[in-house]
Motif scaffolding. Structure first.
Motif, PDB file in Angstrom:
ATOM      1  N   UNK A  95      -5.143   6.435  -2.728  1.00 42.87           N
ATOM      2  CA  UNK A  95      -4.123   6.440  -1.425  1.00 42.87           C
ATOM      3  C   UNK A  95      -3.040   5.053  -1.991  1.00 42.87           C
ATOM      4  N   UNK A  96      -1.659   5.399  -1.566  1.00 48.22           N
ATOM      5  CA  UNK A  96      -0.755   4.524  -2.005  1.00 48.22           C
ATOM      6  C   UNK A  96      -1.154   3.249  -1.780  1.00 48.22           C
ATOM      7  N   UNK A  97      -1.774   2.808  -0.434  1.00 50.17           N
ATOM      8  CA  UNK A  97      -1.918   1.473   0.004  1.00 50.17           C
ATOM      9  C   UNK A  97      -3.268   0.818  -0.834  1.00 50.17           C
ATOM     10  N   UNK A  98      -3.842   1.682  -1.505  1.00 49.28           N
ATOM     11  CA  UNK A  98      -5.260   0.932  -2.315  1.00 49.28           C
ATOM     12  C   UNK A  98      -4.841   0.781  -3.686  1.00 49.28           C
ATOM     13  N   UNK A  99      -3.610   1.369  -4.084  1.00 50.80           N
ATOM     14  CA  UNK A  99      -3.138   1.126  -5.499  1.00 50.80           C
ATOM     15  C   UNK A  99      -2.779  -0.279  -6.098  1.00 50.80           C
ATOM     16  N   UNK A 100      -2.117  -1.191  -4.957  1.00 49.22           N
ATOM     17  CA  UNK A 100      -1.904  -2.488  -5.318  1.00 49.22           C
ATOM     18  C   UNK A 100      -3.148  -3.268  -5.860  1.00 49.22           C
ATOM     19  N   UNK A 101      -4.466  -3.068  -5.083  1.00 48.77           N
ATOM     20  CA  UNK A 101      -5.553  -3.750  -5.220  1.00 48.77           C
ATOM     21  C   UNK A 101      -6.120  -3.263  -6.590  1.00 48.77           C
ATOM     22  N   UNK A 102      -6.113  -1.914  -7.008  1.00 50.44           N
ATOM     23  CA  UNK A 102      -6.536  -1.289  -8.413  1.00 50.44           C
ATOM     24  C   UNK A 102      -5.720  -1.884  -9.402  1.00 50.44           C
ATOM     25  N   UNK A 103      -4.391  -2.149  -9.146  1.00 53.53           N
ATOM     26  CA  UNK A 103      -3.633  -2.748 -10.492  1.00 53.53           C
ATOM     27  C   UNK A 103      -4.149  -4.213 -10.590  1.00 53.53           C
ATOM     28  N   UNK A 104      -4.509  -4.869  -9.495  1.00 55.98           N
ATOM     29  CA  UNK A 104      -4.981  -6.308  -9.375  1.00 55.98           C
ATOM     30  C   UNK A 104      -6.352  -6.285 -10.200  1.00 55.98           C
ATOM     31  N   UNK A 105      -7.069  -5.419  -9.766  1.00 51.16           N
ATOM     32  CA  UNK A 105      -8.638  -5.380 -10.495  1.00 51.16           C
ATOM     33  C   UNK A 105      -8.380  -5.180 -11.941  1.00 51.16           C
ATOM     34  N   UNK A 106      -7.493  -4.299 -12.333  1.00 49.15           N
ATOM     35  CA  UNK A 106      -7.025  -3.959 -13.815  1.00 49.15           C
ATOM     36  C   UNK A 106      -6.398  -5.158 -14.685  1.00 49.15           C
ATOM     37  N   UNK A 107      -6.158  -6.035 -13.885  1.00 43.58           N
ATOM     38  CA  UNK A 107      -5.772  -7.368 -14.403  1.00 43.58           C
ATOM     39  C   UNK A 107      -4.262  -7.689 -14.419  1.00 43.58           C
ATOM     40  N   UNK A 108      -3.539  -7.296 -13.665  1.00 45.46           N
ATOM     41  CA  UNK A 108      -2.255  -7.271 -13.519  1.00 45.46           C
ATOM     42  C   UNK A 108      -1.931  -8.025 -12.067  1.00 45.46           C
ATOM     43  N   UNK A 109      -0.959  -8.901 -12.192  1.00 42.35           N
ATOM     44  CA  UNK A 109      -0.273  -9.621 -11.160  1.00 42.35           C
ATOM     45  C   UNK A 109       0.910  -8.806 -10.234  1.00 42.35           C
ATOM     46  N   UNK A 110       1.655  -7.910 -10.896  1.00 41.46           N
ATOM     47  CA  UNK A 110       2.909  -7.556 -10.275  1.00 41.46           C
ATOM     48  C   UNK A 110       2.836  -5.801 -10.315  1.00 41.46           C
ATOM     49  N   UNK A 111       3.311  -5.298  -9.421  1.00 39.58           N
ATOM     50  CA  UNK A 111       3.569  -3.811  -9.098  1.00 39.58           C
ATOM     51  C   UNK A 111       5.148  -3.548  -8.640  1.00 39.58           C
TER      52      UNK A 111
END
Length: 265
Positions: free
Chosen positions: A19-35
């Motif tokens: 879901x859209x609002x879970x994607x920022x955390x997934x990006x963070x867990x993949x090592x990124x700090x920006x979306x």
């Protein structure tokens, strides 16, 4: 990759299994700090509670929101933007206020305004005038947060008038002459390549003017390494020629999103 530009993950094409609002955390867990996101809501003016939930998802994930599209109608789909649509001016103008509100709360500064397809019932000159007037209004709305309106040529729609770097840069110039200083060109290397531009030449001649870069490989729009675009060289050259902003990862991963970043290391 041999440049030192930072990456921002486009969470409208990556992590779409969530879901859209879970994607920022997934990006963070993949090592990124920006979306970055396309407009993440169904309508131009969603309920305030939906906006609040989106902003909270960004904050709670501990990532920065670097970029956001203005409302673009159905994307992907029949619209590809409403900037030039004569019957949707009120809808677009209302949306600019919400974009500015999200920007104030998140610190986002890059805002993509997609031109939209030619409407066969409308006078092309009126559509172009509408696009310019809406661009000026959008630029005013985000100026108060230090934002920039981004203009992007895209591929895959013959009736989308901005196809090449020259098309996009000319529109940016028109918007600036119309009074909008904070408008810049969005260089999506995938779209430019597919539309036949010499991307290396565009980078060499205009990188210092880029408001943002987005990448996907071509053909296919997959992650770097799945096609034949020399993305590493293009990004290094962009940096050498004056671009210093982030690079949006706007590709359709050929493997699960979290596994699609091996090309970075």
């Amino acid at each position: 990759m041999s440049h030192t530009l930072g990456y921002t993950v486009n969470c409208s094409l990556l992590f779409t299994e969530l879901p859209v609002n879970e994607r920022p955390r997934a990006a963070r867990e993949a090592g990124f700090d920006a979306v970055e996101f396309w407009w993440p809501f169904e309508t131009a003016t969603p309920p305030q509670a939906d906006i609040d939930a989106f902003v909270a998802a960004i904050e709670n994930a501990g990532v920065r929101l670097t970029g956001l599209n203005f409302f673009a109608g159905q994307l992907p789909g029949p619209d590809r933007g409403v900037l030039s649509h004569p019957d949707r001016i009120a809808e677009f103008r209302a949306n600019t206020e919400l974009v500015a509100q999200i920007a104030e709360r998140t610190g986002a500064t890059g805002f993509n305004a997609l031109y939209g397809r030619t409407q066969d019932w409308a006078d092309p000159a009126e559509q172009h005038r509408t696009a310019l007037e809406n661009t000026v209004a959008a630029a005013e709305a985000v100026a108060r947060v230090g934002g920039t309106v981004l203009i992007e040529p895209i591929s895959g729609a013959d009736d989308y008038p901005l196809k090449t770097a020259a098309d996009g840069l000319a529109f940016v110039e028109e918007a600036r002459k119309a009074g909008a200083d904070n408008v810049a060109f969005l260089a999506d290397f995938f779209h430019l390549a597919v539309n036949g531009d010499d991307v290396a030449r565009v980078v060499r001649d205009h990188a210092a003017e880029f408001g943002h870069i987005q990448i996907a490989d071509a053909p296919g729009r997959g992650e770097p390494g799945t096609g034949d675009l020399p993305l590493d060289a293009l990004l290094a050259d962009s940096q050498a020629n004056g671009y210093s902003g982030p690079v949006g990862l706007e590709y359709k991963p050929t493997v699960p999103s979290a596994e699609s970043f091996g090309w970075i290391r």
